[in-house]
Design an enzyme around this catalytic site. Structure first.
Site, short mmCIF file in Angstrom:
data_model
loop_
_atom_site.label_atom_id
_atom_site.label_comp_id
_atom_site.label_asym_id
_atom_site.label_seq_id
_atom_site.Cartn_x
_atom_site.Cartn_y
_atom_site.Cartn_z
N TYR A 1 0.84 -1.21 0.00
CA TYR A 1 0.00 0.00 0.00
C TYR A 1 0.87 1.26 0.00
O TYR A 1 0.61 2.21 -0.75
CB TYR A 1 -0.90 -0.06 1.24
CG TYR A 1 -1.93 1.03 1.37
CD1 TYR A 1 -3.09 1.02 0.61
CD2 TYR A 1 -1.75 2.05 2.31
CE1 TYR A 1 -4.05 2.01 0.77
CE2 TYR A 1 -2.71 3.04 2.48
CZ TYR A 1 -3.86 3.01 1.71
OH TYR A 1 -4.82 3.99 1.88
N LYS B 1 0.93 4.11 -2.85
CA LYS B 1 0.57 5.50 -2.54
C LYS B 1 1.74 6.44 -2.77
O LYS B 1 1.54 7.62 -3.12
CB LYS B 1 0.06 5.61 -1.09
CG LYS B 1 -1.26 4.87 -0.86
CD LYS B 1 -2.39 5.36 -1.78
CE LYS B 1 -3.77 4.85 -1.38
NZ LYS B 1 -4.82 5.25 -2.31
P1 NAP Z 1 -13.41 2.09 1.34
O1 NAP Z 1 -14.49 2.52 2.26
O2 NAP Z 1 -12.87 0.72 1.42
O3 NAP Z 1 -13.88 2.41 -0.16
C1 NAP Z 1 -13.03 2.15 -1.25
C2 NAP Z 1 -13.87 2.11 -2.51
O4 NAP Z 1 -13.01 1.86 -3.62
C3 NAP Z 1 -14.90 0.98 -2.48
O5 NAP Z 1 -16.15 1.46 -2.89
C4 NAP Z 1 -14.34 -0.01 -3.49
O6 NAP Z 1 -15.30 -0.77 -4.19
C5 NAP Z 1 -13.63 0.90 -4.47
N1 NAP Z 1 -12.69 0.16 -5.27
C6 NAP Z 1 -11.72 -0.69 -4.84
N2 NAP Z 1 -11.07 -1.21 -5.89
C7 NAP Z 1 -11.64 -0.70 -7.01
C8 NAP Z 1 -11.43 -0.89 -8.39
N3 NAP Z 1 -10.45 -1.67 -8.85
N4 NAP Z 1 -12.20 -0.19 -9.25
C9 NAP Z 1 -13.18 0.63 -8.81
N5 NAP Z 1 -13.44 0.83 -7.51
C10 NAP Z 1 -12.69 0.16 -6.62
O7 NAP Z 1 -12.10 3.03 1.51
P2 NAP Z 1 -11.96 4.57 1.92
O8 NAP Z 1 -11.43 4.59 3.30
O9 NAP Z 1 -13.16 5.33 1.56
O10 NAP Z 1 -10.72 4.97 0.98
C11 NAP Z 1 -10.85 5.76 -0.19
C12 NAP Z 1 -9.46 6.15 -0.67
O11 NAP Z 1 -8.78 6.88 0.35
C13 NAP Z 1 -8.58 4.95 -0.99
O12 NAP Z 1 -7.76 5.24 -2.11
C14 NAP Z 1 -7.72 4.81 0.25
O13 NAP Z 1 -6.51 4.16 -0.01
C15 NAP Z 1 -7.54 6.27 0.62
N6 NAP Z 1 -7.19 6.46 2.02
C16 NAP Z 1 -8.05 6.11 3.03
C17 NAP Z 1 -7.65 6.31 4.35
C18 NAP Z 1 -8.56 5.95 5.51
O14 NAP Z 1 -8.10 6.11 6.65
N7 NAP Z 1 -9.77 5.52 5.30
C19 NAP Z 1 -6.41 6.86 4.64
C20 NAP Z 1 -5.55 7.19 3.59
C21 NAP Z 1 -5.96 7.01 2.28
P3 NAP Z 1 -15.81 -2.21 -3.64
O15 NAP Z 1 -16.74 -1.85 -2.54
O16 NAP Z 1 -16.44 -2.81 -4.80
O17 NAP Z 1 -14.59 -2.93 -3.15
#
Ligand code: NAP
Length: 243
Positions: free
Chosen positions: A152, A156
């Protein structure tokens, strides 16, 4: 400034992606809600409730052709693509010693290659328009590294390199490209962490709380409006990493 513009948000069925989609809708933008397997109905309803147009498109952004079809459909439906928010992401956390090739490839393919696929196909349209804003979701982990997240963190960090390069290549046509580096945000992605891990993370956050998806979404809207900011990585992490 975003009224009647077209925004594509990848992975927008839940979490930060959903909050981003709704935040742009509140600004009057029409929203393309990309999803993979989670049904996007709730996001679509929230976006439409703001009185804007919404198009849900299923596509796996790690697939080059599917990403291309997604961008094409958005252009056909709305006539332009003004903002791209590359939000789709996954984790497959485990220590390096236990990390399989599949764990590594899956995370790189979605988080980094997916971002490249979307930037490549969307920038073609933005270059012709001579305008646009690209916002890539990185992570503080891409700056600092993290135990159990070599895949990851590498993805990133790659997103940051991609952002800098795209910002330099696209600037002459009035297109901006920035990255957001969230810290610890309350979504399904962090819900799976054990209480012990969460406690350790909270101790390392000067503001002593997790961030909200809406707070990240507000930053995405700010960057889409900020025409003189490009090539930047903005951390939104309660002070976790500084400097
Ligand atoms: P989340 O709730 O797990 O949501 C991620 C979304 O991305 C899900 O709807 C998932 O779809 C979709 N996805 C995954 N793989 C995909 C693909 N190949 N094509 C299209 N859609 C896809 O995560 P989140 O926390 O909202 O994170 C959103 C972004 O912020 C991510 O890039 C994550 O790395 C980044 N981020 C999050 C955090 C945190 O603390 N939450 C911190 C730093 C960065 P499915 O439901 O179908 O799997």
């Amino acid at each position: 400034m975003l009224k009647d513009k077209t925004v594509i948000v990848t992975g927008a069925a839940k979490g930060i992606g959903r909050a981003v989609a709704v935040a742009f809708a509140k600004e009057g933008a029409n929203v393309v809600v990309n999803y993979r397997s989670t049904p996007p109905d709730e996001t679509v309803a929230l976006v439409e409730a703001e009185g804007v147009k919404c198009l849900a498109i299923q596509a796996d952004v790690s697939n080059f052709e599917q990403a291309e079809a997604l961008v094409q459909k958005a252009k056909e439906e709305f006539g332009s693509v003004d903002v791209l928010v590359n939000n789709a992401g996954i984790t497959r956390d485990t220590l390096l010693m236990r990390m399989s090739e599949e764990d590594f490839d899956a995370v790189i393919n979605t988080n980094l290659k997916g971002c490249f696929n979307m930037v490549k196909h969307t920038s073609k349209i933005m270059l012709k328009q001579k305008s646009g804003s690209i916002i890539n979701m990185s992570s503080v982990v891409g700056i600092s590294g993290n135990v159990g997240q070599a895949n990851y963190a590498a993805a990133k960090a790659g997103v940051i390199g991609l952002t800098h390069s795209a910002a330099k290549e696209l600037a002459s046509r009035g297109i901006t490209c920035n990255a957001i580096a969230p810290g610890f945000i309350e979504t399904d992605m962090t819900a799976v962490l054990s209480d012990k891990v969460k406690e350790g993370i909270l101790n390392a956050i000067p503001l002593k709380r997790m961030g909200g998806a809406e707070e990240v979404a507000d930053l995405a809207v700010f960057l889409a409006n900020a025409k003189y900011i490009t090539g930047q990585v903005i951390a939104i992490d309660g002070g976790m990493i500084m400097g």
